[in-house]
Design an enzyme around this catalytic site. Structure first.
Site, mmCIF file in Angstrom:
data_model
loop_
_atom_site.group_PDB
_atom_site.id
_atom_site.type_symbol
_atom_site.label_atom_id
_atom_site.label_comp_id
_atom_site.label_asym_id
_atom_site.label_seq_id
_atom_site.Cartn_x
_atom_site.Cartn_y
_atom_site.Cartn_z
ATOM 1 N N TYR A 70 0.830 -1.203 0.000
ATOM 2 C CA TYR A 70 0.000 0.000 0.000
ATOM 3 C C TYR A 70 0.867 1.256 0.000
ATOM 4 C CZ TYR A 70 -3.265 3.623 1.442
ATOM 5 O OH TYR A 70 -4.003 4.768 1.493
ATOM 6 N N HIS A 100 -5.364 15.700 -4.619
ATOM 7 C CA HIS A 100 -5.671 16.067 -3.237
ATOM 8 C C HIS A 100 -5.588 17.574 -3.003
ATOM 9 C CE1 HIS A 100 -5.608 11.836 -2.667
ATOM 10 N NE2 HIS A 100 -5.472 11.847 -1.355
ATOM 11 N N ASN A 213 -0.123 12.877 4.231
ATOM 12 C CA ASN A 213 -0.874 12.068 5.192
ATOM 13 C C ASN A 213 -0.430 12.369 6.622
ATOM 14 O OD1 ASN A 213 -2.634 10.177 6.199
ATOM 15 N ND2 ASN A 213 -2.072 8.627 4.682
ATOM 16 N N TYR A 299 -20.178 37.530 41.050
ATOM 17 C CA TYR A 299 -19.341 36.422 40.594
ATOM 18 C C TYR A 299 -18.295 36.867 39.573
ATOM 19 C CZ TYR A 299 -22.545 32.995 42.714
ATOM 20 O OH TYR A 299 -23.284 32.251 43.584
ATOM 21 N N ARG A 302 -15.591 38.178 41.942
ATOM 22 C CA ARG A 302 -15.120 37.275 42.987
ATOM 23 C C ARG A 302 -14.594 35.956 42.432
ATOM 24 N NH1 ARG A 302 -19.238 34.648 46.784
ATOM 25 N NH2 ARG A 302 -20.571 36.117 45.685
ATOM 26 N N PHE A 347 -3.310 8.407 12.124
ATOM 27 C CA PHE A 347 -3.463 9.728 11.495
ATOM 28 C C PHE A 347 -4.776 10.412 11.868
ATOM 29 C CE2 PHE A 347 -4.608 6.267 8.563
ATOM 30 C CZ PHE A 347 -5.984 6.428 8.591
ATOM 31 N N GLU A 433 -13.367 6.057 4.623
ATOM 32 C CA GLU A 433 -13.130 7.010 5.708
ATOM 33 C C GLU A 433 -14.493 7.395 6.277
ATOM 34 O OE1 GLU A 433 -10.553 10.083 4.188
ATOM 35 O OE2 GLU A 433 -9.223 8.598 3.276
#
Length: 522
Positions: A70, A100, A213, A299, A302, A347, A433
């Site tokens: 791969y 990409h 990646n 508040y 304080r 990743f 994915e």
């Protein structure tokens, strides 16, 4: 988005800055900031070169074998089972970078792009990505030449890493796409490389994935955000102290023995800061006797240590996550130390996405408390004897009424930005994915939130400084008086109405530069 902090430190010599050594170990946040904001050059160490060479040897050995691997001899993502013959592999690597690089929208900030690039170079230096030495050298050369690829804002889902943004960075190595040179001028990448005396690369097996990646986009924004939020929280403590003082509050609740009863470290840091900043205040001394009938403050006065302290503790956790990520080697597949090439799921951006979202929540909460103090300054029913809206002639003048409106509008925006992106997900890549982190979106909204928090604190600073003026002849603490005086060098004191927008911007810039804390400490 506005820049934070003081200008970069002066050069070590004429036009020269000390290089940041990039080795197989983690960069420090300060080193990332030095490259991203300070234009520091980078220098790969001898150990980095050795690791890169060993990792590359593994990839080249696998590339020569008949069985598919791969990222080396197959397609990517949902196409992982498609073998690619040797003569098409260079095209495969170019194709993954071009395909990409599919972002959209305006370009992101130069400092984020530079941080992404040095972080990816740091990952390459581990030897776990399998890139060639010349590819790592090309990334370093691009940084040193001040060439910054154009990276569109939208496109990353934060899994597998920040694919589209990193692909836009990698395009410049090929001499493709658009970049900005050191002067900020947009140019074609090929032209900018020639002008800098650099050559484009042709990516080899595995390098397409190795360049894209990673989680470096999310990590870049986290590292920069932790620096900026630290500065803003220091400013918030000082500005809150000015409000406590001007509103005739008490510092009794900030006593260290009381804070120790609930031992959160951030709260004790804030409480001690408030006490130091308020030390020696004539205004505080004026109402310490029996004539003061108030039992306790609201508040927003304080509980400053509880809220600002919780923000500090969240920042501490975010820094821990950042340090772990700086020590990580993110890729898929990865080259292991014993020479294997293994697919992973490391990743995924969840660790980064979660803390980026946490910090956006923190920012909104600190801003919301600041807005409540501002409102008290301007309300004659609660501001302990000052005019409505701190106006010169209430009715004729509106004072700082609408400055508060602007602050309130920003706070409502910050609450929207605090909605977590990391609880969302959308499946892509033909359901390969099927769960993504959206950490890039978390980082983008956090950067916007930090910028808006600076303006929120700037408005409170304007209002608190004017309130201190109106307490005359009572004298503020030396520290708060110094902050007010420094602000007065840029923004005038009380008087008839004038245009407020430039004063808000000046006060916000005062906060972004970190001056409330540095002036108070001095």
């Amino acid at each position: 988005m506005s820049s934070f902090g003081a200008p970069a430190p002066p050069p070590d010599g004429p036009g020269v800055r000390r290089p940041v050594a990039v080795g197989p170990g983690p960069l420090s946040p300060a080193e990332v900031v030095a490259v991203a904001r300070g234009e520091a050059p980078v220098e790969l160490t001898a150990e980095a070169w050795a690791r890169i060479a060993r990792g590359r040897a593994v990839v080249e050995d696998l590339a020569g074998r008949p069985e598919p691997h791969y990222g080396v001899s197959t397609g990517f993502g949902a196409l992982a089972t498609t073998p690619v013959p040797a003569h098409d592999r260079a095209r495969l690597q170019r194709s993954v970078l071009r395909s990409h690089a599919a972002g959209a929208g305006p370009g992101i900030e130069r400092e984020v792009v530079r941080a992404m690039m040095v972080l990816r170079l740091s990952t390459m230096a581990t030897g776990h990505t399998g890139v060639r030495p010349q590819t790592a050298r090309a990334v370093a050369a691009l940084l040193d030449a001040g060439i910054t690829p154009h990276v569109p804002e939208f496109g990353s889902l934060g899994c597998s890493g920040d694919l589209a943004p990193l692909a836009h960075c990698a395009l410049a190595l090929l001499g493709e796409g658009t970049v900005r040179d050191r002067d900020g001028v947009a140019r074609p990448a090929a032209e900018a490389l020639r002008a800098a005396g650099l050559e484009a690369i042709t990516p080899a097996e595995k390098e397409g994935l190795a360049l894209v990646n990673g989680t470096e986009g999310m990590l870049a924004m986290l590292v920069l955000a932790t620096e900026d939020l630290d500065l803003l929280l220091a400013a918030a403590d000082v500005v809150a102290a000015m409000s406590v003082e001007a509103l005739l509050g008490t510092d009794a609740a900030f006593a260290d023995d009381l804070q120790a009863l609930r031992p959160h470290p951030g709260a004790r840091v804030t409480a001690r800061t408030l006490c130091r900043v308020l030390a020696g205040s004539g205004i505080m001394a004026s109402h310490r006797d029996a004539s003061c009938t108030r039992v306790q403050d609201a508040y927003s006065l304080r509980c400053v240590p509880a809220v600002h302290g919780a923000a500090r503790d969240s920042l501490t956790h975010a820094r821990l996550v950042a340090r772990r990520e700086l020590a990580a080697a993110i890729d898929n597949p990865v080259v292991t130390g014993d020479g294997r090439l293994c697919s992973t799921g490391t990743f995924h951006g969840a660790p980064l996405a979660h803390v980026l979202d946490l910090l956006a929540i923190v920012v909104a909460d600190v801003a919301g408390m600041s807005e409540r103090r501002t409102d008290r300054h301007l309300d004659p029913a609660r501001n302990q004897g000052m005019p409505a809206f701190l106006a010169d002639r209430p009715g004729v003048d509106s004072g700082l009424m609408i400055a508060h409106y602007t602050q309130a509008a920003l706070v409502t925006e910050l609450r929207r930005l605090a909605v977590p992106a990391s609880v969302d997900t959308i499946p892509v890549s033909a359901m390969q994915e099927d769960h993504v982190s959206l950490g890039w979106s978390s980082g983008r909204k956090l950067r916007r939130a930090l910028d808006e928090l600076a303006t929120v604190l700037g408005v409170e600073l304007l209002v608190a400084a004017r309130s201190l003026d109106l307490r005359a002849p009572l004298r503020p603490a030396p520290a708060t008086a110094a902050v007010r005086a420094a602000l007065r060098a840029e923004v005038a004191g009380p008087g008839p109405d004038r245009v407020v927008a430039p004063e808000i911007e000046a006060a916000a810039r005062f906060v972004r530069d970190g001056r409330p804390a540095t002036v108070a400490e001095a």
